[in-house]
Scaffold this motif. Structure first.
Motif, PDB file in Angstrom:
ATOM      1  N   ALA A 187      -6.497   4.796  -7.475  1.00  0.00           N
ATOM      2  CA  ALA A 187      -6.398   5.114  -8.902  1.00  0.00           C
ATOM      3  C   ALA A 187      -7.356   6.231  -9.296  1.00  0.00           C
ATOM      4  O   ALA A 187      -7.617   6.435 -10.481  1.00  0.00           O
ATOM      5  N   ASP A 188      -7.867   6.964  -8.313  1.00  0.00           N
ATOM      6  CA  ASP A 188      -8.788   8.081  -8.537  1.00  0.00           C
ATOM      7  C   ASP A 188     -10.089   7.646  -9.214  1.00  0.00           C
ATOM      8  O   ASP A 188     -10.665   8.376 -10.018  1.00  0.00           O
ATOM      9  N   ARG A 189     -10.570   6.471  -8.859  1.00  0.00           N
ATOM     10  CA  ARG A 189     -11.836   5.993  -9.392  1.00  0.00           C
ATOM     11  C   ARG A 189     -12.891   5.989  -8.294  1.00  0.00           C
ATOM     12  O   ARG A 189     -12.604   5.628  -7.143  1.00  0.00           O
ATOM     13  N   LEU A 190     -14.090   6.390  -8.660  1.00  0.00           N
ATOM     14  CA  LEU A 190     -15.222   6.322  -7.740  1.00  0.00           C
ATOM     15  C   LEU A 190     -15.667   4.863  -7.664  1.00  0.00           C
ATOM     16  O   LEU A 190     -16.247   4.328  -8.608  1.00  0.00           O
ATOM     17  N   VAL A 191     -15.375   4.207  -6.544  1.00  0.00           N
ATOM     18  CA  VAL A 191     -15.615   2.763  -6.446  1.00  0.00           C
ATOM     19  C   VAL A 191     -16.891   2.411  -5.688  1.00  0.00           C
ATOM     20  O   VAL A 191     -17.394   1.292  -5.808  1.00  0.00           O
ATOM     21  N   ALA A 192     -17.426   3.338  -4.903  1.00  0.00           N
ATOM     22  CA  ALA A 192     -18.672   3.065  -4.183  1.00  0.00           C
ATOM     23  C   ALA A 192     -19.368   4.368  -3.842  1.00  0.00           C
ATOM     24  O   ALA A 192     -18.719   5.407  -3.648  1.00  0.00           O
TER      25      ALA A 192
ATOM     26  N   CYS B 114     -16.977  -0.465  -8.967  1.00  0.00           N
ATOM     27  CA  CYS B 114     -15.899  -1.259  -9.563  1.00  0.00           C
ATOM     28  C   CYS B 114     -15.015  -1.806  -8.450  1.00  0.00           C
ATOM     29  O   CYS B 114     -15.085  -1.356  -7.305  1.00  0.00           O
ATOM     30  N   ARG B 115     -14.203  -2.788  -8.811  1.00  0.00           N
ATOM     31  CA  ARG B 115     -13.286  -3.381  -7.838  1.00  0.00           C
ATOM     32  C   ARG B 115     -12.199  -2.356  -7.502  1.00  0.00           C
ATOM     33  O   ARG B 115     -11.573  -1.787  -8.403  1.00  0.00           O
ATOM     34  N   PRO B 116     -11.933  -2.081  -6.216  1.00  0.00           N
ATOM     35  CA  PRO B 116     -10.949  -1.051  -5.866  1.00  0.00           C
ATOM     36  C   PRO B 116      -9.518  -1.493  -6.127  1.00  0.00           C
ATOM     37  O   PRO B 116      -9.170  -2.665  -5.972  1.00  0.00           O
ATOM     38  N   ALA B 117      -8.689  -0.532  -6.544  1.00  0.00           N
ATOM     39  CA  ALA B 117      -7.260  -0.784  -6.715  1.00  0.00           C
ATOM     40  C   ALA B 117      -6.598  -0.916  -5.348  1.00  0.00           C
ATOM     41  O   ALA B 117      -7.119  -0.416  -4.337  1.00  0.00           O
ATOM     42  N   PRO B 118      -5.441  -1.596  -5.254  1.00  0.00           N
ATOM     43  CA  PRO B 118      -4.718  -1.676  -3.977  1.00  0.00           C
ATOM     44  C   PRO B 118      -4.374  -0.283  -3.457  1.00  0.00           C
ATOM     45  O   PRO B 118      -4.095   0.630  -4.226  1.00  0.00           O
ATOM     46  N   GLY B 119      -4.390  -0.151  -2.145  1.00  0.00           N
ATOM     47  CA  GLY B 119      -4.041   1.122  -1.525  1.00  0.00           C
ATOM     48  C   GLY B 119      -5.194   1.675  -0.714  1.00  0.00           C
ATOM     49  O   GLY B 119      -6.310   1.144  -0.734  1.00  0.00           O
ATOM     50  N   PRO B 120      -4.945   2.745   0.011  1.00  0.00           N
ATOM     51  CA  PRO B 120      -5.979   3.326   0.877  1.00  0.00           C
ATOM     52  C   PRO B 120      -7.091   3.965   0.068  1.00  0.00           C
ATOM     53  O   PRO B 120      -6.912   4.351  -1.088  1.00  0.00           O
TER      54      PRO B 120
ATOM     55  N   MET C  37       0.833  -1.196   0.000  1.00  0.00           N
ATOM     56  CA  MET C  37       0.000   0.000   0.000  1.00  0.00           C
ATOM     57  C   MET C  37       0.871   1.252   0.000  1.00  0.00           C
ATOM     58  O   MET C  37       1.998   1.243   0.472  1.00  0.00           O
ATOM     59  N   THR C  38       0.246   2.339  -0.458  1.00  0.00           N
ATOM     60  CA  THR C  38       0.932   3.615  -0.469  1.00  0.00           C
ATOM     61  C   THR C  38       0.341   4.540   0.578  1.00  0.00           C
ATOM     62  O   THR C  38      -0.543   4.161   1.330  1.00  0.00           O
ATOM     63  N   GLN C  39       0.846   5.775   0.600  1.00  0.00           N
ATOM     64  CA  GLN C  39       0.290   6.816   1.447  1.00  0.00           C
ATOM     65  C   GLN C  39       0.226   6.409   2.914  1.00  0.00           C
ATOM     66  O   GLN C  39      -0.770   6.579   3.601  1.00  0.00           O
ATOM     67  N   GLY C  40       1.321   5.846   3.437  1.00  0.00           N
ATOM     68  CA  GLY C  40       1.410   5.634   4.872  1.00  0.00           C
ATOM     69  C   GLY C  40       0.900   4.311   5.382  1.00  0.00           C
ATOM     70  O   GLY C  40       0.875   4.094   6.582  1.00  0.00           O
ATOM     71  N   MET C  41       0.481   3.398   4.498  1.00  0.00           N
ATOM     72  CA  MET C  41       0.009   2.096   4.944  1.00  0.00           C
ATOM     73  C   MET C  41       0.909   1.007   4.384  1.00  0.00           C
ATOM     74  O   MET C  41       1.475   1.134   3.308  1.00  0.00           O
ATOM     75  N   THR C  42       1.019  -0.082   5.129  1.00  0.00           N
ATOM     76  CA  THR C  42       1.789  -1.240   4.699  1.00  0.00           C
ATOM     77  C   THR C  42       0.886  -2.461   4.698  1.00  0.00           C
ATOM     78  O   THR C  42       0.203  -2.735   5.679  1.00  0.00           O
ATOM     79  N   THR C  43       0.868  -3.172   3.582  1.00  0.00           N
ATOM     80  CA  THR C  43       0.039  -4.362   3.503  1.00  0.00           C
ATOM     81  C   THR C  43       0.630  -5.479   4.354  1.00  0.00           C
ATOM     82  O   THR C  43       1.796  -5.816   4.208  1.00  0.00           O
ATOM     83  N   THR C  44      -0.161  -6.015   5.270  1.00  0.00           N
ATOM     84  CA  THR C  44       0.303  -7.137   6.095  1.00  0.00           C
ATOM     85  C   THR C  44      -0.635  -8.323   5.972  1.00  0.00           C
ATOM     86  O   THR C  44      -0.189  -9.462   5.897  1.00  0.00           O
TER      87      THR C  44
ATOM     88  N   ALA D 143      -6.928  -1.775   9.766  1.00  0.00           N
ATOM     89  CA  ALA D 143      -5.733  -1.614  10.597  1.00  0.00           C
ATOM     90  C   ALA D 143      -4.666  -2.654  10.298  1.00  0.00           C
ATOM     91  O   ALA D 143      -3.470  -2.381  10.463  1.00  0.00           O
ATOM     92  N   ASP D 144      -5.073  -3.852   9.863  1.00  0.00           N
ATOM     93  CA  ASP D 144      -4.076  -4.893   9.595  1.00  0.00           C
ATOM     94  C   ASP D 144      -3.506  -4.809   8.183  1.00  0.00           C
ATOM     95  O   ASP D 144      -2.740  -5.663   7.755  1.00  0.00           O
ATOM     96  N   GLY D 145      -3.885  -3.777   7.428  1.00  0.00           N
ATOM     97  CA  GLY D 145      -3.309  -3.544   6.118  1.00  0.00           C
ATOM     98  C   GLY D 145      -3.941  -4.319   4.988  1.00  0.00           C
ATOM     99  O   GLY D 145      -3.455  -4.264   3.857  1.00  0.00           O
ATOM    100  N   ARG D 146      -5.016  -5.039   5.243  1.00  0.00           N
ATOM    101  CA  ARG D 146      -5.683  -5.801   4.185  1.00  0.00           C
ATOM    102  C   ARG D 146      -6.124  -4.873   3.066  1.00  0.00           C
ATOM    103  O   ARG D 146      -6.714  -3.821   3.299  1.00  0.00           O
ATOM    104  N   ASP D 147      -5.844  -5.255   1.811  1.00  0.00           N
ATOM    105  CA  ASP D 147      -6.325  -4.483   0.679  1.00  0.00           C
ATOM    106  C   ASP D 147      -7.847  -4.574   0.588  1.00  0.00           C
ATOM    107  O   ASP D 147      -8.473  -5.473   1.155  1.00  0.00           O
ATOM    108  N   HIS D 148      -8.404  -3.645  -0.154  1.00  0.00           N
ATOM    109  CA  HIS D 148      -9.861  -3.563  -0.223  1.00  0.00           C
ATOM    110  C   HIS D 148     -10.425  -4.427  -1.338  1.00  0.00           C
ATOM    111  O   HIS D 148      -9.769  -4.702  -2.341  1.00  0.00           O
ATOM    112  N   ASP D 149     -11.666  -4.847  -1.129  1.00  0.00           N
ATOM    113  CA  ASP D 149     -12.426  -5.596  -2.118  1.00  0.00           C
ATOM    114  C   ASP D 149     -13.871  -5.100  -2.024  1.00  0.00           C
ATOM    115  O   ASP D 149     -14.178  -4.196  -1.226  1.00  0.00           O
TER     116      ASP D 149
END
Length: 283
Positions: A267-272, A236-242, A1-8, A195-201
């Motif tokens: 990715a600057d997409r309106l996902v929800a 749409c399905r969200p890109a990895p990251g916050p 992840m970017t912008q201050g988050m780490t994927t764990t 909080a645990d860094g899981r990417d979004h779906d």
């Protein structure tokens, strides 16, 4: 992840996935355990509950992803066992529609319906790439200029167990309520993650639309803001990251307010998108 988050935590291995797990009891019926980790004051968060129903419907319907889901919150859910009953209303080629209700036992052992939802599911990965929109991402300062619960020297009013499971960095322009000087604008904006860094779906998007502090706080009101009805569209399905989440209230009348939410990915997409009707606190 970017912008201050780490994927764990990978999708499927995070606390969110464990706490929204459902177990098939019989066709269309699922057992679940509502976790106390997603509570606000004493009630279970509405976005978490929506994700739980969304997971059960994803198991019951032939299509994998929620496109739209509307839930009516009938009574306050409590941590503990629950049963979700689903029904396939229609199974089409591109979309399937179903309904789900969540039940719990009251103190006298009687079954009480907590939530009832209707949803249409499809395949986000099969959607066309054509996008025509006038919507623009919310203007939120960089993460390092925003603030979360851990940045406050004292507990933020209205915080609860759910904040330990979220990565939130709130726009300072919407934090007047935490400093005793609400803006009166009915706006809330934040960077959002788990909080645990899981990417979004798609399921975590159902949580994201109802996980920020209520806009009522910036209107100068304090206390629980229970959801009456919440409709969410997953685009749409969200890109990895916050994610970036922006919520606004334009009308509080008769003791009720609406909240309109937009969720944008990295990715600057309106996902929800969502709209909910909620009961305003009396404070």
């Amino acid at each position: 992840m970017t912008q201050g988050m780490t994927t764990t935590a990978a999708i499927g291995d995070s606390e969110f996935d464990r706490d929204t797990a459902v177990t098939l009891r019989e066709p269309g019926v699922y057992d679940a355990e509502l976790s106390a980790g997603w509570t606000i004051i004493t009630a279970v968060n509405g976005g978490y509950l929506l994700a739980l129903l969304g997971r059960a419907l994803g198991e019951a319907l032939p299509h994998p992803h929620p496109f739209t889901i509307s839930a009516h919150y009938l009574t306050a859910s409590q941590p503990g066992p629950a049963v979700i009953r689903t029904e396939v209303v229609r199974a089409g080629r591109g979309l399937s529609t179903g309904q789900a209700s969540l039940f719990q036992l009251d103190e006298e052992g009687r079954e009480v319906e907590r939530i009832r939802a209707v949803a249409s599911y499809g395949d986000l990965d099969a959607l066309a790439d054509d996008v025509r929109t006038t919507a623009t991402p919310p203007a939120i300062p960089p993460v390092e200029q925003c603030f979360g619960p851990d940045d406050s020297p004292a507990p933020i009013p209205g915080s609860s167990a759910i904040t330990d499971r979220l990565w939130l960095k709130l726009d300072p322009a919407t934090l007047g309520w935490a400093l005793g000087a609400p803006s009166g604008k009915g706006e809330m904006r934040a960077w959002f993650g788990l909080a645990d860094g899981r990417d979004h779906d798609p399921l975590s998007l159902l949580l994201a639309v109802d996980a920020l502090p209520p806009t009522a706080f910036e209107l100068g009101l304090k206390g629980w803001v229970p959801t009456i009805e919440l409709t969410t569209h997953v685009r749409c399905r969200p890109a990895p990251g916050p994610l970036r989440v922006a919520i606004t209230t334009r009308n509080l009348a008769g003791g009720f307010l609406e909240e309109d939410a937009e969720v944008w990915d990295s990715a600057d997409r309106l996902v929800a998108q969502s709209r909910q009707l909620a009961r305003a606190p009396r404070g």
